[in-house]
Design an enzyme around this catalytic site. Structure first.
Site, mmCIF file in Angstrom:
data_model
loop_
_atom_site.group_PDB
_atom_site.id
_atom_site.type_symbol
_atom_site.label_atom_id
_atom_site.label_comp_id
_atom_site.label_asym_id
_atom_site.label_seq_id
_atom_site.Cartn_x
_atom_site.Cartn_y
_atom_site.Cartn_z
ATOM 1 N N LYS A 35 41.245 3.521 87.503
ATOM 2 C CA LYS A 35 41.175 2.833 88.797
ATOM 3 C C LYS A 35 40.482 1.489 88.621
ATOM 4 O O LYS A 35 39.885 1.224 87.565
ATOM 5 C CB LYS A 35 40.440 3.706 89.817
ATOM 6 C CG LYS A 35 39.021 4.045 89.433
ATOM 7 C CD LYS A 35 38.405 5.043 90.397
ATOM 8 C CE LYS A 35 37.011 5.398 89.950
ATOM 9 N NZ LYS A 35 36.102 5.674 91.026
ATOM 10 N N TYR A 255 19.431 -24.724 88.396
ATOM 11 C CA TYR A 255 19.063 -24.719 89.819
ATOM 12 C C TYR A 255 17.647 -24.176 90.018
ATOM 13 O O TYR A 255 17.276 -23.150 89.435
ATOM 14 C CB TYR A 255 20.023 -23.824 90.607
ATOM 15 C CG TYR A 255 21.374 -24.451 90.869
ATOM 16 C CD1 TYR A 255 21.478 -25.640 91.596
ATOM 17 C CD2 TYR A 255 22.528 -23.846 90.403
ATOM 18 C CE1 TYR A 255 22.730 -26.211 91.836
ATOM 19 C CE2 TYR A 255 23.780 -24.412 90.659
ATOM 20 C CZ TYR A 255 23.858 -25.596 91.375
ATOM 21 O OH TYR A 255 25.087 -26.152 91.625
HETATM 22 C C1 LIG Z 1 36.502 11.328 91.259
HETATM 23 C C2 LIG Z 1 36.122 10.616 90.002
HETATM 24 N N1 LIG Z 1 36.308 11.229 88.824
HETATM 25 C C3 LIG Z 1 35.971 10.647 87.643
HETATM 26 C C4 LIG Z 1 35.414 9.381 87.615
HETATM 27 C C5 LIG Z 1 35.022 8.773 86.298
HETATM 28 O O1 LIG Z 1 33.636 8.596 86.262
HETATM 29 P P1 LIG Z 1 32.926 7.915 85.001
HETATM 30 O O2 LIG Z 1 33.411 6.504 84.993
HETATM 31 O O3 LIG Z 1 31.477 8.010 85.295
HETATM 32 O O4 LIG Z 1 33.369 8.673 83.815
HETATM 33 C C6 LIG Z 1 35.198 8.704 88.826
HETATM 34 C C7 LIG Z 1 34.579 7.385 88.809
HETATM 35 O O5 LIG Z 1 33.945 6.902 89.676
HETATM 36 C C8 LIG Z 1 35.560 9.333 90.037
HETATM 37 O O6 LIG Z 1 35.368 8.733 91.218
#
Ligand SMILES: Cc1ncc(COP(=O)(O)O)c(C=O)c1O
Length: 369
Positions: A35, A255
């Protein structure tokens, strides 16, 4: 030569990190979390490099559609599920699996006419209090899903760990104690472990693990480094020296003039700033690397530039590349210097940073805008 900042993505390191996840959770299926543009690494190129994964997980249906349009054929799971009948029909039509985490989604499924049954994960809230059915409602929700006739059997069961990044926090065991008896009773595949669960909590492995951050080479643990678990950095962020200046003791830099030279010294101006995703919150003294030498940030981060100390750096000419994080500069150290976490650094990379995808073994590099 372009002076635009570059995020070099090492696809061999990515595959190596997936192999680390598989070794840590042997015989489990792996749903790789891509994602948010694969945590800033590039959704489609990362998915294309991870053909060995058992499934891909994204937050939103739009992201899953991009993957299908790009020709990705392995299972894709939408972690937030669908929000309308049209989305459900699109997910079913494109063979995209969805999470169901609340009554509104159940009702939508029951009312839907779908071209084929959907693959579904029922999400349970075991203590994070973000998405998911309460444990007390899980059996009823599961029965409704099965009775709807709209979903494939068996339905998967999923929950998410809130505090697994802290190996001594009892919350993870409490969450597992709520989840496991129910999962055994309802049957079907289960999925619990994020990166921290995979590396630190074997009891959370279940049937499917869901690594995100560890794939990209960073440690999911408080005060950890990816190398502690044999992970390799995937993204190396670099930018070029735009200017070199000789300053005098007492001169203020940047800055607000918050940083002053303690002696006569050479400084470098580097073409990257918070407009690229290098955070404004970064502390002076944050490490960078140039020409194989360790150096550090001085003064405040501006939108397009930072300044670095060149007083102990041999050479240091206009155009030289400077590494901000990745190979030789752990992203975890940089994150701590900005009082944040590696997730936000990766996800914060802006579109004007060029991504360059490299296969270390073949030496091939492919550039995408
Ligand atoms: C439902 C879910 N599963 C798995 C993950 C993967 O987590 P990580 O990046 O800590 O491995 C996420 C990440 O936010 C998540 O929202």
């Amino acid at each position: 030569m372009s002076f635009a900042p570059v995020a070099q993505i090492d696809l061999d390191a990515l595959r190596h990190n997936l192999a680390v996840a598989r070794r840590a959770a042997p015989d489990r299926k792996v749903m790789v979390v891509v994602k948010a543009n694969a945590y800033g690494h590039g959704l489609v190129p990362v998915a294309a490099a991870l053909t060995d994964a058992d499934a891909l997980a994204v937050a939103r249906l739009d992201e899953a559609v991009i993957l299908r349009d790009a020709g990705v054929r392995i299972p894709v799971v939408v972690l937030e599920g669908c929000h309308s009948a049209a989305e459900l029909a699109e997910a079913a039509g494109r063979d995209i699996a969805v999470v169901v985490h609340q009554d509104e989604q159940l009702a939508m499924l029951e009312a839907a006419w779908l071209p084929q049954p959907l693959a579904v994960w029922l999400k349970l809230d075991t203590g994070m209090h973000r998405l998911g059915f309460d444990i007390a409602d899980a059996t009823r929700a599961h029965a409704r899903l099965v009775a709807s006739g709209a979903v494939r059997q068996p339905v998967g069961l999923m929950t998410h760990l809130a505090n697994a990044d802290d190996r001594w926090d009892p919350t993870t065991e409490e969450q597992l104690a709520r989840f496991s008896p129910l999962a055994s009773r309802l049957g079907g595949p289960v999925s619990v472990a994020n990166s921290a669960g995979i590396l630190g909590w074997p009891a959370s492995h279940g049937d499917w693990v869901r690594p995100g951050l560890m794939l990209y080479g960073a440690s999911p643990f408080l005060n950890g480094k990816g190398s502690d678990d044999g992970l390799r950095p995937v993204m190396t962020l670099s930018a070029r020296l735009l200017a070199v200046k000789q300053l005098k003791a007492g001169d203020a830099v940047g800055y607000g003039g918050t940083w002053r030279c303690s002696h006569d010294m050479r400084i470098g101006v580097v073409g990257i700033g918070y407009g690229d995703g290098y955070p404004r919150e970064i502390a002076a003294d944050t490490p960078v690397r140039i020409n194989g030498h360790a150096s550090q940030v001085i003064g405040r981060v501006s939108m397009d530039m930072i300044t670095i100390d060149l007083s102990r750096v041999a050479g240091g000419r206009i155009g030289d590349p400077v590494t901000l994080w990745g190979e030789g500069v752990p992203v975890e150290t940089v994150a701590r210097a900005a009082d944040t976490i590696p997730y936000t650094l990766f996800c914060g990379i802006q579109a004007r940073v060029r991504h360059v995808y490299a296969e270390a073994l073949t030496g091939n590099a492919e550039v995408s805008a």
